[in-house]
Design an enzyme around this catalytic site. Structure first.
Site, PDB file in Angstrom:
ATOM      1  N   HIS A  43       2.671   9.017  -1.778  1.00  0.00           N
ATOM      2  CA  HIS A  43       3.351   8.013  -0.961  1.00  0.00           C
ATOM      3  C   HIS A  43       4.474   8.613  -0.130  1.00  0.00           C
ATOM      4  CE1 HIS A  43       2.082   4.431  -3.768  1.00  0.00           C
ATOM      5  NE2 HIS A  43       1.063   5.029  -3.169  1.00  0.00           N
ATOM      6  N   GLU A  85      -7.358  -1.635   3.998  1.00  0.00           N
ATOM      7  CA  GLU A  85      -6.885  -1.087   5.275  1.00  0.00           C
ATOM      8  C   GLU A  85      -8.022  -0.838   6.256  1.00  0.00           C
ATOM      9  OE1 GLU A  85      -3.642  -0.610   2.428  1.00  0.00           O
ATOM     10  OE2 GLU A  85      -5.779  -0.097   2.330  1.00  0.00           O
TER      11      GLU A  85
END
Length: 377
Positions: free
Chosen positions: A169, A100
């Site tokens: 998450h 990322e």
């Protein structure tokens, strides 16, 4: 597409062969499956709305490109980019490694040079790997350059709790990114929101954090004929009154708008008329619409999935205290996620996320239709 970047970067001190080597490593090989998305005139899923918005903006502007993990060959982890690789090719739909920080940084650099990247995070929880680029490289560059550098980039992907994916998450990043000057933060609820706000985000000259909800992707919503036009765009910073009411204002965003509407329907059967505001934009926040509603209803309930401390609801509460305090007939109620990391067990997970019943109870409290929490304790 990348030829433009190479030529522009090659004019400076950064040699174009280096960029070429980097891009060659992240380009997908082969082709994708055929494109397929709905153009239904009456109903559309949020997934189809996002896909069509991306497609139309990429078609209208060759500077727009999509980059992220599995956006090409796999057509997106949630199939948002279905068909785009086949239509626009590997120079504009780029599969990346699981890095990322790397592809967010490449995207910000491309935006510096006039391209319009759309960076997809498989989940916004992974955006923390790239948060330095989002905040220090994207959000601050326009101000630090005295307006000489624009950063037209969109960071998008699913945000907040899904189902059974655990604490790492399940976080909501609305308040995180809304804290930062230089960013715009959007949270769509319906298909029309998703389509109109994503188009606005891509066209905007500033960096936009676009927070979707995984559980809404497959939901269908009615869409107007106007919203299906390729020129359709919703204004950033403007909330929508989803349901008018006169007794209590309920503010919500993303998935919680649906919960608020369900609560309002149940409350109506008990004689409480709730006005539901879909915030749409967290930064900038439509304080005018919120305060106008509170001045009419004299009561406020804020709803969000995120943690309560320093949250979106806290900011809304302060705005009302500053601008409309004398109109309040009851203390403001704040409904938020539990102040704990998200549990994995399904029963505990449900307790950690706001439910329709929580909103109903809060609305009744501000309308003095139930026993206050302190008295009940």
């Amino acid at each position: 597409m990348w030829g433009i970047a190479r030529r522009k970067i090659g004019l400076g001190n950064f040699p174009s062969p280096i960029l070429g080597q980097v891009l060659q490593r992240i380009r997908p090989m082969g082709s994708a499956l055929p494109k397929s998305y709905s153009t239904a005139a009456k109903e559309m899923t949020v997934r189809e709305a996002l896909n069509s918005a991306l497609d139309e903006e990429m078609s209208a502007d060759p500077k727009v490109f999509l980059m992220g993990e599995e956006v090409g060959e796999y057509q997106g982890a949630y199939k948002i980019s279905k068909g785009l690789l086949e239509k626009y090719g590997p120079e504009r739909v780029l599969d990346t490694p699981i890095t990322e920080a790397g592809f967010a940084g490449i995207g910000v650099g491309a935006a510096y040079y006039g391209l319009r990247p759309v960076i997809e995070f498989m989940t916004f929880n992974f955006s923390m790997q790239a948060i330095d680029h989002i905040i220090n490289s994207a959000a601050k560059s326009n101000y630090m350059s005295a307006g000489q550098i624009s950063v037209p980039i969109v960071f998008r992907g699913p945000n907040g709790a899904a189902a059974g994916v655990g604490a790492q998450h399940s976080q909501c990043y609305a308040a995180w990114y809304a804290h930062v000057p230089g960013l715009k933060v959007l949270c769509p609820y319906s298909s029309e929101d998703a389509r109109g706000l994503l188009k606005a985000a891509i066209r905007d000259p500033d960096p936009v954090v676009f927070l979707e909800n995984e559980l809404l992707y497959g939901e269908s919503f009615p869409v107007s004929a106007e919203s299906l036009d390729s020129s359709f765009c919703l204004p950033i910073g403007k909330a929508k009154i989803e349901r008018e009411g006169k007794h209590v204002t309920i503010t919500a965003f993303s998935k919680m708008v649906g919960y608020a509407l369900q609560a309002a329907e149940i409350l109506s059967k008990e004689g409480i008329s709730a006005e539901v505001i879909n915030l749409r934009s967290i930064r900038p926040l439509d304080r005018g619409t919120i305060n106008a509603s509170v001045r009419k209803t004299n009561r406020l309930v804020t709803v969000e999935e995120g943690f309560p401390q320093h949250g979106v609801g806290a900011e809304i509460c302060m705005s009302v205290i500053e601008e409309s305090f004398e109109y309040l007939d009851a203390p403001v109620e704040r409904i938020a996620g539990a102040d704990v990391p998200m549990p994995y067990a399904a029963n505990l997970e449900r307790m950690a996320v706001p439910q329709v019943d929580d909103i109903i109870r809060a609305a009744k409290r501000v309308c003095y239709r139930s026993v206050p929490m302190a008295a009940a304790a």
